[in-house]
Structures are given as C-alpha cells and as structure tokens.
Design a protein around this motif. Structure first.
Motif, PDB file in Angstrom:
ATOM      1  N   TYR A  94       0.926  -1.256   0.045  1.00  0.00           N
ATOM      2  CA  TYR A  94       0.033  -0.022  -0.025  1.00  0.00           C
ATOM      3  C   TYR A  94       0.838   1.377  -0.087  1.00  0.00           C
ATOM      4  O   TYR A  94       0.430   2.363   0.213  1.00  0.00           O
ATOM      5  CB  TYR A  94      -0.911  -0.058   1.317  1.00  0.00           C
ATOM      6  CG  TYR A  94      -2.003  -1.061   1.029  1.00  0.00           C
ATOM      7  CD1 TYR A  94      -2.116  -1.661   0.057  1.00  0.00           C
ATOM      8  CD2 TYR A  94      -2.430  -1.560   2.302  1.00  0.00           C
ATOM      9  CE1 TYR A  94      -3.064  -2.778  -0.153  1.00  0.00           C
ATOM     10  CE2 TYR A  94      -3.222  -2.515   2.332  1.00  0.00           C
ATOM     11  CZ  TYR A  94      -3.618  -3.508   1.296  1.00  0.00           C
ATOM     12  OH  TYR A  94      -4.379  -4.347   1.226  1.00  0.00           O
ATOM     13  N   ASN A  95       2.156   1.193  -0.501  1.00  0.00           N
ATOM     14  CA  ASN A  95       2.839   2.429  -0.581  1.00  0.00           C
ATOM     15  C   ASN A  95       3.223   2.897   0.730  1.00  0.00           C
ATOM     16  O   ASN A  95       3.175   4.119   0.887  1.00  0.00           O
ATOM     17  CB  ASN A  95       2.471   3.064  -1.587  1.00  0.00           C
ATOM     18  CG  ASN A  95       3.606   4.009  -2.015  1.00  0.00           C
ATOM     19  OD1 ASN A  95       4.667   3.801  -1.966  1.00  0.00           O
ATOM     20  ND2 ASN A  95       3.178   5.213  -2.852  1.00  0.00           N
ATOM     21  N   GLU A  96       3.386   2.194   1.839  1.00  0.00           N
ATOM     22  CA  GLU A  96       3.446   2.743   3.148  1.00  0.00           C
ATOM     23  C   GLU A  96       4.967   2.879   3.710  1.00  0.00           C
ATOM     24  O   GLU A  96       5.663   1.991   3.343  1.00  0.00           O
ATOM     25  CB  GLU A  96       2.745   2.025   3.976  1.00  0.00           C
ATOM     26  CG  GLU A  96       1.100   2.252   3.905  1.00  0.00           C
ATOM     27  CD  GLU A  96       0.199   1.438   4.758  1.00  0.00           C
ATOM     28  OE1 GLU A  96      -1.011   1.358   4.498  1.00  0.00           O
ATOM     29  OE2 GLU A  96       0.488   0.628   5.464  1.00  0.00           O
TER      30      GLU A  96
ATOM     31  N   ILE B  40      -6.829   2.409  -0.628  1.00  0.00           N
ATOM     32  CA  ILE B  40      -5.851   2.269   0.585  1.00  0.00           C
ATOM     33  C   ILE B  40      -4.488   2.327   0.187  1.00  0.00           C
ATOM     34  O   ILE B  40      -3.505   2.469   1.106  1.00  0.00           O
ATOM     35  CB  ILE B  40      -6.320   1.022   1.457  1.00  0.00           C
ATOM     36  CG1 ILE B  40      -5.638   0.827   2.782  1.00  0.00           C
ATOM     37  CG2 ILE B  40      -6.033  -0.164   0.543  1.00  0.00           C
ATOM     38  CD1 ILE B  40      -6.442   1.708   3.645  1.00  0.00           C
ATOM     39  N   ILE B  41      -4.271   2.232  -1.119  1.00  0.00           N
ATOM     40  CA  ILE B  41      -2.811   2.705  -1.660  1.00  0.00           C
ATOM     41  C   ILE B  41      -2.544   4.064  -1.309  1.00  0.00           C
ATOM     42  O   ILE B  41      -3.283   4.819  -1.989  1.00  0.00           O
ATOM     43  CB  ILE B  41      -2.636   2.065  -2.857  1.00  0.00           C
ATOM     44  CG1 ILE B  41      -2.844   0.665  -3.075  1.00  0.00           C
ATOM     45  CG2 ILE B  41      -1.105   2.432  -3.238  1.00  0.00           C
ATOM     46  CD1 ILE B  41      -2.842   0.048  -4.504  1.00  0.00           C
ATOM     47  N   SER B  42      -1.659   4.362  -0.458  1.00  0.00           N
ATOM     48  CA  SER B  42      -1.524   5.892  -0.181  1.00  0.00           C
ATOM     49  C   SER B  42      -0.949   6.780  -1.425  1.00  0.00           C
ATOM     50  O   SER B  42      -0.129   6.119  -1.794  1.00  0.00           O
ATOM     51  CB  SER B  42      -0.433   5.839   0.921  1.00  0.00           C
ATOM     52  OG  SER B  42      -0.849   4.978   2.053  1.00  0.00           O
ATOM     53  N   ASN B  43      -1.573   7.894  -1.343  1.00  0.00           N
ATOM     54  CA  ASN B  43      -1.216   8.711  -2.505  1.00  0.00           C
ATOM     55  C   ASN B  43       0.248   9.345  -1.847  1.00  0.00           C
ATOM     56  O   ASN B  43       1.347   9.432  -2.842  1.00  0.00           O
ATOM     57  CB  ASN B  43      -1.976   9.808  -2.667  1.00  0.00           C
ATOM     58  CG  ASN B  43      -3.181   9.647  -3.311  1.00  0.00           C
ATOM     59  OD1 ASN B  43      -4.149   8.641  -3.168  1.00  0.00           O
ATOM     60  ND2 ASN B  43      -3.271  10.025  -4.679  1.00  0.00           N
ATOM     61  N   LYS B  44       0.452   9.569  -0.553  1.00  0.00           N
ATOM     62  CA  LYS B  44       1.610   9.955   0.061  1.00  0.00           C
ATOM     63  C   LYS B  44       1.499   9.455   1.420  1.00  0.00           C
ATOM     64  O   LYS B  44       0.339   9.537   2.116  1.00  0.00           O
ATOM     65  CB  LYS B  44       2.030  11.619  -0.032  1.00  0.00           C
ATOM     66  CG  LYS B  44       3.013  11.949   0.133  1.00  0.00           C
ATOM     67  CD  LYS B  44       3.391  13.528  -0.361  1.00  0.00           C
ATOM     68  CE  LYS B  44       4.761  13.747  -0.113  1.00  0.00           C
ATOM     69  NZ  LYS B  44       4.597  15.437  -0.296  1.00  0.00           N
ATOM     70  N   SER B  45       2.780   9.180   1.740  1.00  0.00           N
ATOM     71  CA  SER B  45       3.004   8.709   3.074  1.00  0.00           C
ATOM     72  C   SER B  45       4.265   9.197   3.946  1.00  0.00           C
ATOM     73  O   SER B  45       5.108   9.565   3.183  1.00  0.00           O
ATOM     74  CB  SER B  45       2.868   7.182   3.265  1.00  0.00           C
ATOM     75  OG  SER B  45       3.541   6.599   4.295  1.00  0.00           O
ATOM     76  N   ALA B  46       4.057   9.433   5.125  1.00  0.00           N
ATOM     77  CA  ALA B  46       5.352   9.979   6.033  1.00  0.00           C
ATOM     78  C   ALA B  46       5.430   9.335   7.081  1.00  0.00           C
ATOM     79  O   ALA B  46       4.494   9.106   8.105  1.00  0.00           O
ATOM     80  CB  ALA B  46       5.327  11.496   6.048  1.00  0.00           C
TER      81      ALA B  46
HETATM   82  C1  LIG Z   1       4.180   6.124  -3.212  1.00  0.00           C
HETATM   83  O1  LIG Z   1       4.451   6.926  -2.210  1.00  0.00           O
HETATM   84  C2  LIG Z   1       5.354   8.197  -2.660  1.00  0.00           C
HETATM   85  C3  LIG Z   1       5.906   9.236  -1.518  1.00  0.00           C
HETATM   86  O2  LIG Z   1       4.902   9.097  -0.430  1.00  0.00           O
HETATM   87  C4  LIG Z   1       4.905   8.798  -3.822  1.00  0.00           C
HETATM   88  O3  LIG Z   1       5.732   9.806  -4.447  1.00  0.00           O
HETATM   89  C5  LIG Z   1       4.615   7.905  -4.981  1.00  0.00           C
HETATM   90  O4  LIG Z   1       3.778   8.533  -5.995  1.00  0.00           O
HETATM   91  C6  LIG Z   1       3.702   6.862  -4.581  1.00  0.00           C
HETATM   92  N1  LIG Z   1       3.570   5.961  -5.684  1.00  0.00           N
HETATM   93  C7  LIG Z   1       2.347   5.323  -5.702  1.00  0.00           C
HETATM   94  C8  LIG Z   1       2.317   4.060  -6.632  1.00  0.00           C
HETATM   95  O5  LIG Z   1       1.421   5.494  -5.181  1.00  0.00           O
END
Ligand SMILES: *[C@@H]1O[C@H](CO)[C@@H](O)[C@H](O)[C@H]1NC(C)=O
Ligand SMILES: *[C@@H]1O[C@H](CO)[C@@H](O)[C@H](O)[C@H]1NC(C)=O
Ligand SMILES: *[C@@H]1O[C@H](CO)[C@@H](O)[C@H](O)[C@H]1NC(C)=O
Ligand SMILES: *[C@@H]1O[C@H](CO)[C@@H](O)[C@H](O)[C@H]1NC(C)=O
Ligand SMILES: *[C@@H]1O[C@H](CO)[C@@H](O)[C@H](O)[C@H]1NC(C)=O
Ligand SMILES: *[C@@H]1O[C@H](CO)[C@@H](O)[C@H](O)[C@H]1NC(C)=O
Ligand SMILES: *[C@@H]1O[C@H](CO)[C@@H](O)[C@H](O)[C@H]1NC(C)=O
Ligand SMILES: *[C@@H]1O[C@H](CO)[C@@H](O)[C@H](O)[C@H]1NC(C)=O
Ligand SMILES: *[C@@H]1O[C@H](CO)[C@@H](O)[C@H](O)[C@H]1NC(C)=O
Length: 656
Positions: free
Chosen positions: A154-156, A169-175
């Motif tokens: 989920y890109n966490e 639930i796959i995060s757009n952005k995570s920190a």
């Molecule tokens: C995953 O997260 C990073 C930073 O949090 C973001 O730049 C990237 O686009 C994301 N990738 C996907 C496939 O969502």
C-alpha cells in the motif's frame, strides 16, 4: 403567517424533529470530549462513547473489527460557485497496543459521501474500503490515516506513519511520524486544506501546540473528489495484531482554523487491570491464606493448591514466552463455542495437518476456519508456535489471513479467515461445483502469482510455500484466489513427530530436484505454480492415471500440443470456447516454462507476475520442459507416491 411558520420550525428544531440539512461550519461541540455526542454522532461497528466522554473506536481485546464514528449531519464543502472551500480539523487521539504486542492497523479521519463507510473492512483496510471497491473513483472518499502497521503493497513508509488515501488504501503520499504512535500518550493532529493553493497539510504533535512545520503536505485539487455535501468522521480497525484506538476531542471548521483543543481538559481512556493485575491478587490470596494459623490453614492451603493445579491443568496453557509472540491468542472456550464444540457437522475438511472446522466467533459474528493440529509431545512446541507467530504477520490480499491461535494441552488451534467458496480444486476437477469462466480463471492465476511473489520477495524474509496446489488455493466470496497453508509445511519440520521430517509436497507438483535435495526452494514453488497454471486452463489434474499414456502427464500433453501449434486444444472444453485466446496461450506458455525440470531455467515469481501483467512479452519459443524418458515416467511417479505421501486440502469435504 410567515412568522408563525418560522416559530413552528424553530420549535420542531428544538424538538430535534427537524435537523438542519447542513451543519454550521464551526463544529466544536466535541472539542472538550464526546460526552454530549448524543444523536449528533453516528456510531458503527464496535465504536462507543465511554461514560467519561472518550470515543473508543476499537478494543484490543477483539480481532478483525472496525469502528466508525461520523458526525450525523452533512457538511457543505463547496461554495455557491461550486469550488471546494478551505477546511481545517484538529483532533486528539490515543493508541494503546495490546500488552506485549506491537499493535496493529490504525485510525483515520475520513470524508465520505454517506454517513459511515459502507462495505469498509477491518484489518489492513482501516475500515475505509474493501477488496472490491478499493481504488474505485466512485468512492469519493478522502482519508488521512495514522497507521501502525506497514503494508508495503500500500506504498506505506513504515509501521508508524501518516498517509493520504484518496479512494484507495494505497497511499497517495505517506510520511513516517517522528514519535511512537503506540506509546499510549495523547497525540494531536491538525489537517488543513487550503483551497486556493490545493494544499493538504498534516501536522502532528505530542503534548504541544500546533507546530509550524508540516509533516506531510500533498497537493491535490479536491473538486473532483468531494461532492457539495459530505460527511466527516473517523474510522479505525484492527486485524490480527490489535490496539485500542481512542479519540479524545475533535473540532472542525470551514474557511478558518479549527478551534484548538485544550489537552488538559480532555477526558482520558479508562484502562482497567491487565493480566498481571489478576496474578497479583491471586498471590495476595495465597499470602493471606498462609497467614491463617493451625491445621485449618494447612488444609485450606492444600485444598486451594489442589484446586489451582486442577484449574491450571484444565485451563489454556499459557507460558511466559507465549506472551511475547505475534498474533492474537484466542481463549479455548471461545473457539469451542465458535465451532459448536468441534462438531462433526462443522467439519470443513481434514488433511495432512489436521482437521478444519467452520466457526462463528461469538463476539463479532465473524466466520472463521479453525484448524486443529494434534501435537504428540511438548518437544519443539515453542519453535512451532513462534513459527505460527511469523505466519501471522504475513499479510496480503491473496493470502488467507491467520487471525490467531490457541494452545490447549496437546492441541494447537489455528484460526483463519473463512473462505466461502472453498478450494479451487473443487471448481476444476471431476464434477466441479461451478464452471469457472475465463475471467475468473485468469484472475485466480494472477492472484496466486501475486501472493506467491509476496511470500518469495516482498516480505521481510523469503517464505517458501512448499505445497502450492489447487487444493491450497481457496476462493473468497468474489472468487479471488487466497493461498492457504503457507508456512505450515515448514512448521511441521519443527513438530515433534520425527516421521514428518520428510519432503512435503504433492504428487505432480513436486519439482524433480526435490527427490535429490529434499530442500524446497522458491524455484520448487515456481515449478508447482507452473503445474497449477496448466490445471486451471485445462481443468485437469497434473497427472491423470486413467488417461491415455499420451495424456497421462498434463505438462507433456500441453507441450506436445504446443510443439505442433495447437496449444489451445488443451483449454478446458467446459468453457465452451468462451475464453481470451491470447491470455490462455500466455498462461499455457508460462506454465510450460515454469514446469522446466531444470530449476535454473525457471523464471522468478517477479518475472512471472510481469509476464502475466503484460509488462514484459514472452519469447515465442518454449524449451521442452522435461527430459523425455518415455514409458519410465509412469513407474517413476509410482515411486513418488510411495515415498512422499501427499498432503490434502484445507477444505476437502464436499458440499460445504
Ligand atoms: C508512493 O508514495 C510516494 C511518496 O509517499 C509517492 O511519491 C509515490 O507517487 C507513491 N506511489 C504510488 C504508486 O502511489
Ligand atoms: C447537535 O448539533 C447541533 C447543531 O448542529 C447543536 O446545536 C446541538 O447542541 C448538538 N447536540 C448535542 C447533544 O450536542
Ligand atoms: C468560491 O471559492 C473560490 C475558491 O476559494 C473563490 O475563488 C470564489 O470566489 C468563491 N465563490 C464564492 C461565491 O464565494
Ligand atoms: C464493498 O463495499 C461496497 C460499498 O462501497 C459494497 O457494495 C460491497 O458489497 C462491498 N464488498 C464486499 C466484498 O464487502
Ligand atoms: C466502481 O463502482 C461503481 C459503483 O459502485 C461500479 O458501478 C463500477 O463497476 C465500479 N468500478 C470498478 C472498476 O469496479
Ligand atoms: C491519488 O489521488 C488521485 C486523485 O487525485 C487518484 O486518482 C490516484 O489514483 C491516487 N492514488 C495514487 C496511488 O496515486
Ligand atoms: C512504542 O511504544 C510501545 C509502548 O510503550 C512499545 O511497546 C514499542 O516498542 C514502541 N515502539 C517503538 C518503535 O519505539
Ligand atoms: C480545481 O479543478 C477545477 C475543475 O476540475 C477547476 O475549476 C478549479 O479551478 C481547480 N481549482 C484550483 C484551485 O486549481
Ligand atoms: C481487555 O480485557 C482485559 C481482561 O478481560 C480487561 O482487563 C481490559 O480492560 C480489556 N481492555 C480493554 C481495552 O477493554
């Protein structure tokens, strides 16, 4: 007249009979806690407002549950020119992990088109989405999650992070969060959306005022995601590793900063005694008794000791080390109740590792499959159970989730998610339960490939499944493939029964090198997956003892057809020609390549997945997958059967 109408309206409003369609922009009635939540807060799942005004979303004493708490009235998010307005919210929360465990999943602030999040699932979905609606643009859900479990897929970033999730639930952005979310201390979060700049900012702090530095900033134009009127609230969920999630106070504002919370004035979660508390009182009792003088005390003490020893003997056996390991431990009585006392009618199957019962957990109505594995002696049990803990931490949408376990005397019980459509073999061979369509078959193959890739490469250490076969692929309600029994074969090696330290595997799926090395590898899993792909397309077992010698070995037959350019002849006739020829040819070719006798020549699961997803094109030619030995094959396979007993499926009783 008009005045009269207005006063009736006001009167009804006061009576709570008519509610305003759109709430006032400043929502601060919860900024001092939730004691006045009343009808203004709609609760779902296990969420509840405690007497002292704390909103409890989940309870670490359960598994696989969720809690939703939504403001009961919609909030207007767009102004009269249809533009999303700026908004701001602040809330204080506490996460308390189950004692001795690290604590799992998380909580989220969510904006949803309806009150609550219908269909949201517990565990990794944080109560926000489910496997079928996840990623669908028509969800119109924006969530900011505070997650204490890392799902790589989920890109966490880690197991202590904040993330923006839009419809997915796959995060757009995570920190990562710079302090420990599960420390049990009060954490305050601020979420601000600035409409002119499209900037969504998240800040967090422990015991301090709103920090100037932003922890996570994400640029997004919400005008396509939010409707004019939306509901706001919280969602939290736990899976197998659990935490209690609490919200202590909350404020929200449109076009202006949310009212700040006074942490000192907020209620705090009530935490009653833990297991160590009960232990203490027991010791106290014994001390008290021993202070009594004379024979009476001796007799009493003897009786008490006798009683305690009997209780301990009958009770679930819990040793100290068991508290230090992974997944949820179920009380034996709960599992007994769930399976109606392990009744024969609840039996789903019985196989190499034990009997599997269907059950319904008393507290949550969750359906589960309970596998009862007999143990002959205590030797090796600790290794066995720590292996169970390892399996419990594996999580992927194509694996059957282990929910927990229980040990009682010589029995080990493993609790899994229940899979309503049973095992794949029942839908393929002999007289199938249902005829799977090509779309279903292709989805199943891709699902197994993705689950296996996770086991081999995506988890923290490589896990070899060791027994890939149709009987170990279970199907959920939507016919998604879910691998079961992963890791169990390895478990058995730690087991006490020396006769089980043999090569585990199933005839027709066993890579030839296993007879020499007895050492299962990711390559031998790929071999078995090759056999599985062929079966799913052809609707036949890898070895058909009753077929003509030409068709005896499925892989040989498919290759012969491939060599003469007629490979589609092998496709399961029960689909009546309704299949995608390119996809079927791709899977068959890949099946042959994976079935290569030469382990070095087999692709990795990562490559297999890329071929299946068409990210890579397969070369046209296929090497002969096996060394031709003519009629010797049949004899050799007879030998296999004798030396290596096959294991059977998790669900192998028909008609359930
Ligand atoms: C995953 O997260 C990073 C930073 O949090 C973001 O730049 C990237 O686009 C994301 N990738 C996907 C496939 O969502
Ligand atoms: C419910 O919300 C209304 C405003 O929407 C507010 O006036 C009222 O006090 C709230 N009720 C409770 C019990 O908090
Ligand atoms: C609506 O919001 C947009 C963006 O913030 C702003 O430019 C516009 O003037 C607003 N319209 C009204 C009628 O307030
Ligand atoms: C997933 O959620 C949707 C609502 O968004 C619901 O209609 C559907 O039944 C759910 N599916 C499952 C498998 O829970
Ligand atoms: C997304 O959801 C809508 C409405 O529930 C549904 O009609 C549509 O088929 C879904 N799309 C996908 C790709 O699942
Ligand atoms: C991120 O947000 C957008 C909506 O702006 C969405 O379409 C996209 O699929 C999201 N997910 C990822 C992983 O980028
Ligand atoms: C966070 O705090 C909890 C409870 O005190 C503790 O068990 C856990 O190990 C801590 N995690 C980290 C990464 O420090
Ligand atoms: C957001 O997108 C909408 C159309 O999708 C556009 O009208 C609007 O100007 C955008 N807002 C900003 C601030 O970029
Ligand atoms: C969990 O159960 C224990 C023992 O029954 C109890 O003491 C504790 O308060 C419970 N925890 C929560 C958060 O309800």
């Amino acid at each position: 007249m008009a005045e009269r109408l207005i006063s009736i309206w006001v009167f009804l409003l006061l009576l709570n009979l008519v509610k305003p369609d759109v709430a006032t922009p400043l929502l601060d009635e919860f900024s001092g806690g939730f004691s006045a939540a009343g009808n203004n807060l709609t609760l779902e799942g296990v969420a509840e407002v405690e007497n002292n005004g704390v909103l409890q979303l989940t309870d670490y004493n359960s598994t696989m549950v969720l809690g939703h708490a939504f403001y009961s009235y919609p909030i207007q998010f767009k102004n009269s020119s249809g533009e999303v307005m700026s908004f701001s919210t602040s809330f204080a929360f506490v996460i308390i992990p189950q004692p001795w465990r690290q604590g799992g999943d998380g909580l989220a602030f969510a904006i949803s088109p309806v009150k609550g999040l219908p269909g949201g699932r517990p565990g990794e979905f944080i109560g926000l989405f489910n496997a079928s609606n996840n990623g669908n643009f028509s969800n119109h859900v924006l969530a900011i999650e505070f997650d204490t479990y890392m799902n790589q897929e989920y890109n966490e970033t880690d197991d202590n992070h904040v993330a923006v999730d839009i419809n997915n639930i796959i995060s757009n952005k995570s920190a990562p969060i710079p302090f420990n979310l599960t420390s049990g201390r009060v954490i305050q979060a601020w979420i601000d959306y600035n409409s002119p700049t499209n900037q969504l900012d998240v800040r967090v702090a422990m015991d301090s005022a709103k920090p100037t530095s932003v922890l996570l900033s994400y640029k997004v134009n919400l005008s396509q995601i939010l409707y004019e009127s939306m509901y706001i609230g919280f969602s939290a969920s736990i899976g197998l590793v659990t935490s209690s999630h609490y919200i202590l106070g909350w404020s929200f504002n449109m076009n202006g900063d949310a009212k700040s919370l006074n942490l000192d004035k907020l209620p705090t979660p009530q935490l009653s005694g833990t297991a160590s508390g009960t232990k203490k009182s027991q010791t106290g009792l014994i001390v008290g008794v021993s202070l009594l003088s004379g024979a009476l005390a001796v007799i009493l003490l003897a009786a008490l000791t006798f009683y305690i020893v009997r209780r301990i003997k009958k009770a679930d056996v819990v040793e100290d080390w068991e508290n230090d390991i992974g997944p949820h431990r179920f009380p034996y009585e709960e599992l007994k109740k769930a399976t109606r006392g392990f009744k024969e009618t609840e039996l789903l199957g019985s196989g190499g590792f034990g009997r599997v019962y269907k059950g319904t957990l008393p507290n949550s109505d969750t359906q589960v499959a309970v596998k009862r594995i007999p143990q002959d002696s205590k030797r090796g049990l600790q290794a066995f159970i720590s292996e169970v803990a390892t399996i419990g931490r594996l999580r992927h949408r194509n694996l059957v989730q282990l929910l927990g376990w229980c040990r009682r005397e010589a029995d080990l019980l493993l609790v899994y998610e229940f899979m309503p459509n049973g095992s794949l073999d029942k839908h393929l061979f002999d007289e199938p339960k249902s005829i799977l369509s090509w779309e279903q078959r292709f989805k199943i193959i891709k699902g197994v490939a993705s689950g296996l890739l996770y086991l081999h490469e995506e988890w923290e250490k490589a896990v070899v499944h060791r027994d890939i076969k149709a009987g170990n692929v279970l199907l959920d309600s939507e016919f998604n493939a879910r691998l079961s029994d992963f890791g169990l074969a390895k478990l058995y090696e730690h087991g006490s029964n020396p006769s089980t330290t043999r090569v585990m595997g199933t005839l027709g799926y066993m890579a030839p090198e296993l007879t020499r090395t007895s050492k299962p590898t990711t390559g031998s899993d790929v071999y078995a997956f090759g056999a599985l792909m062929l079966e799913v397309v052809c609707g036949r077992r890898p070895i058909n003892p009753t077929a003509s010698s030409e068709e005896l070995m499925l892989v040989g037959w498919v290759w012969e057809k491939w060599a003469v350019g007629a490979v589609l002849d092998v496709v399961d006739p029960r689909m009546e020609g309704k299949f995608d020829e390119d996809e079927a040819a791709l899977v068959l070719k890949l099946g042959l390549i994976c079935s290569n006798d030469d382990a070095e020549a087999r692709p990795t699961m990562r490559l297999v997945v890329r071929y299946l997803e068409r990210e890579l094109a397969l070369l046209e030619e296929v090497a002969m997958p096996y060394k031709k030995k003519g009629r010797a094959d049949a004899v050799e396979f007879e030998d296999y059967t004798q030396s290596f007993p096959t294991t059977s499926s998790m669900y192998d009783v028909d008609g359930r």
